[in-house]
Design a protein around this motif. Structure first.
Motif, PDB file in Angstrom:
ATOM      1  N   VAL A 253       0.836  -1.214   0.000  1.00 39.11           N
ATOM      2  CA  VAL A 253       0.000   0.000   0.000  1.00 39.11           C
ATOM      3  C   VAL A 253       0.865   1.257   0.000  1.00 39.11           C
ATOM      4  CG1 VAL A 253      -1.673   1.350   1.321  1.00 39.11           C
ATOM      5  CG2 VAL A 253      -1.964  -1.132   1.098  1.00 39.11           C
ATOM      6  N   ILE A 254       1.857   1.300   0.875  1.00 42.64           N
ATOM      7  CA  ILE A 254       2.714   2.488   0.953  1.00 42.64           C
ATOM      8  C   ILE A 254       3.516   2.653  -0.335  1.00 42.64           C
ATOM      9  CG2 ILE A 254       4.616   3.568   2.220  1.00 42.64           C
ATOM     10  CD1 ILE A 254       3.625   2.208   4.736  1.00 42.64           C
ATOM     11  N   GLN A 255       4.003   1.550  -0.858  1.00 45.86           N
ATOM     12  CA  GLN A 255       4.789   1.610  -2.092  1.00 45.86           C
ATOM     13  C   GLN A 255       3.945   2.085  -3.269  1.00 45.86           C
ATOM     14  OE1 GLN A 255       7.941  -1.428  -3.581  1.00 45.86           O
ATOM     15  NE2 GLN A 255       5.978  -2.141  -4.348  1.00 45.86           N
ATOM     16  N   LEU A 256       2.681   1.653  -3.338  1.00 50.34           N
ATOM     17  CA  LEU A 256       1.799   2.088  -4.423  1.00 50.34           C
ATOM     18  C   LEU A 256       1.656   3.603  -4.426  1.00 50.34           C
ATOM     19  CD1 LEU A 256      -0.145   1.477  -6.746  1.00 50.34           C
ATOM     20  CD2 LEU A 256      -1.970   1.178  -5.036  1.00 50.34           C
ATOM     21  N   TRP A 257       1.503   4.206  -3.250  1.00 52.93           N
ATOM     22  CA  TRP A 257       1.430   5.661  -3.147  1.00 52.93           C
ATOM     23  C   TRP A 257       2.675   6.305  -3.757  1.00 52.93           C
ATOM     24  CZ3 TRP A 257      -1.240   9.785  -2.997  1.00 52.93           C
ATOM     25  CH2 TRP A 257      -2.441   9.880  -2.310  1.00 52.93           C
ATOM     26  N   HIS A 258       3.844   5.803  -3.371  1.00 49.16           N
ATOM     27  CA  HIS A 258       5.100   6.403  -3.831  1.00 49.16           C
ATOM     28  C   HIS A 258       5.290   6.235  -5.340  1.00 49.16           C
ATOM     29  CE1 HIS A 258       6.794   7.635   0.015  1.00 49.16           C
ATOM     30  NE2 HIS A 258       6.323   6.517   0.538  1.00 49.16           N
ATOM     31  N   ALA A 344       0.610  11.431   1.963  1.00 46.66           N
ATOM     32  CA  ALA A 344      -0.571  11.194   1.142  1.00 46.66           C
ATOM     33  C   ALA A 344      -1.564  12.348   1.250  1.00 46.66           C
ATOM     34  CB  ALA A 344      -1.240   9.884   1.555  1.00 46.66           C
ATOM     35  N   LEU A 345      -1.751  12.866   2.456  1.00 44.48           N
ATOM     36  CA  LEU A 345      -2.692  13.966   2.655  1.00 44.48           C
ATOM     37  C   LEU A 345      -2.217  15.227   1.930  1.00 44.48           C
ATOM     38  CD1 LEU A 345      -3.558  13.447   6.437  1.00 44.48           C
ATOM     39  CD2 LEU A 345      -5.085  13.078   4.484  1.00 44.48           C
ATOM     40  N   CYS A 346      -0.921  15.525   2.027  1.00 42.52           N
ATOM     41  CA  CYS A 346      -0.382  16.713   1.349  1.00 42.52           C
ATOM     42  C   CYS A 346      -0.440  16.561  -0.174  1.00 42.52           C
ATOM     43  CB  CYS A 346       1.069  16.961   1.783  1.00 42.52           C
ATOM     44  SG  CYS A 346       1.231  17.542   3.480  1.00 42.52           S
TER      45      CYS A 346
END
Length: 454
Positions: A253-258, A344-346
């Motif tokens: 999940v975190i990697q997908l964001w990046h 993610a929020l920013c």
């Protein structure tokens, strides 16, 4: 290798750091290279004249298809970066360092030469070059991670330092972009990277350990409670465990964001800047500069884990070595999730100046993510399976990362460049990553409770 002199160990450490910093993770400076490729007219034939409200052709062009092509190349490259770590892990565990590094050098050099001699007319060669570049780079990282085993109690710090250097290497494409703007051709820059292969070969035969696997960091039988027999160390037993499953979800999940952020950054900045190329260039440079500081951020994560591990070892009363090590990983996992949530929020707020804050949170989060991932695997699972487990978790998370391309096309198409709903769903998914540190904490607490009851 473990008994070698301090000067040689330090030389191995520093040259490995330079190798990771200058070569291993350059793909993630993709936004800087896309800027150069667009200037060189790569895939420009995909741009169409933009029709105004009355159907009249305006002076601007609709380059959605061009952006999608660059996004697809990055998606393929980032997928291969992770997916190929699984077979790479088997190669490393089976054939050891020298063979793995020679494969890395061949792939990396082939990739840099392909890019060097590509042009707008042969732009599809990037679909071949970028995956080879990333697979060669991840092999450089994997073969260098074992250096942490030469420094005993500082292992986690060294591993996270190397992963931070991997993140910082994305600044290499910024250097290429700045040199390009000052008259140095793209071909000259990539030929230079190709020539550096001689240095990689020298390290392989002069400094790197031969026949050493990923290290000795799993719990030994002596660390088990008195009277207990060593647990079976089956590879699939660990793969099918709840601990591995939770870690896989956390990483994916975190990697997908990046990946989504990096792969679509040029398009995002172009939209927020209203197509102002000078402004896009400024923000692209700012992003790449922040990436360089990943090498300074990542060791703090490893230092936190090493210090907590030493603290818990002193306080432990009958706990196994693995549970003590796992306790030290909980704050790191939780902090990484928190940093990603802030990032993610920013990133979800469409205000251009706020992206400076996004860049800072992104590089800290990413440096904590990959350093923490490698360090957690060394602490949570036996050493003989590290290469395979590291490769497997990266390969499975790579499958999830393929979602970045359909997400990008969905935003560009049906959502008409409005990523609000996608961002909300991804933020909610990020909140779920806090489950992983909680389950690890609960596992360690349950053992402490059972020991206290006994």
């Amino acid at each position: 290798m473990p008994g070698q002199g301090l000067p040689l160990r330090v030389a191995t450490l520093l040259t490995g750091l330079l190798e990771c910093l200058g070569f291993a993770g350059v793909l993630f400076g993709w936004a800087s290279l896309v800027f150069v490729f667009k200037t060189e007219h790569y895939f420009e034939e995909l741009c169409e004249p933009d029709a105004g409200p009355m159907g009249n052709v305006t002076g601007s062009a609709d380059c959605k298809a061009q952006d999608e092509r660059f996004s697809l190349i990055f998606t393929l490259g980032s997928f291969m970066n992770n997916f190929m770590t699984f077979p790479a892990g088997f190669i490393f565990d089976r054939f050891k360092t020298t063979v793995a590094r020679l494969i890395a050098i061949f792939l990396y050099t082939s990739a840099t030469l392909t890019i060097a001699f590509s042009s707008a007319g042969s732009a599809p060669l990037l679909f071949l070059a970028m995956p080879m570049l990333t697979v060669g780079g991840i092999l450089f990282l994997i073969t260098n991670l074992q250096v942490g085993n030469l420094f005993g109690k500082h292992r986690s710090t060294i591993i996270t330092l190397y992963n931070g250097a991997f993140d910082s290497s994305s600044a290499v494409f910024l250097v290429i972009k700045l040199l390009y703007e000052r008259g140095v051709s793209l071909r000259a820059s990539f030929i230079f990277l190709s020539v550096c292969s001689a240095w990689h070969v020298g390290r392989t035969f002069l400094l790197m350990p031969r026949g050493l696997r990923s290290g000795d960091h799993g719990p030994e039988p002596s660390a088990l409670e008195p009277g207990k027999q060593p647990e079976p160390r089956s590879f699939w037993r660990y793969v099918l465990s709840q601990r591995f499953a939770c870690h896989l979800v956390w990483l994916s999940v975190i990697q997908l964001w990046h990946y989504l952020f990096i792969g679509t950054l040029n398009s995002l900045l172009t939209n927020l800047a209203g197509g102002d190329r000078a402004l896009v260039s400024t923000y692209t440079n700012a992003f790449a500069i922040t990436q360089f500081f990943g090498v300074l951020c990542a060791p703090w994560n490893g230092l936190l884990m090493d210090r907590l591990k030493q603290k818990y070892q002193k306080e432990a009363k009958g706990s196994s070595a693995m549970k003590v090590a796992l306790s030290s990983a909980v704050p790191s996992l939780a902090l990484t999730s928190l940093l990603c949530l802030g990032f993610a929020l920013c990133a979800s707020v469409p205000i251009l100046p706020l992206q400076y804050v996004t860049f800072i949170l992104q590089v800290i989060s990413r440096s904590f993510l990959y350093g923490g991932n490698a360090a957690f695997l060394t602490l949570a699972f036996p050493s003989e399976h590290f290469g395979k487990l590291f490769g497997l978790v990266m390969a499975l998370s790579a499958i999830v990362s393929l979602l970045q391309f359909p997400i990008f096309t969905f935003i560009k198409g049906p959502l008409q460049n409005d990523p609000l709903y996608v961002n909300v769903l991804l933020v909610l998914a990020t909140v779920l990553t806090f489950v992983h540190p909680f389950t690890v904490y609960w596992e360690c607490r349950q053992e402490r409770s059972s020991l206290a009851a006994a």
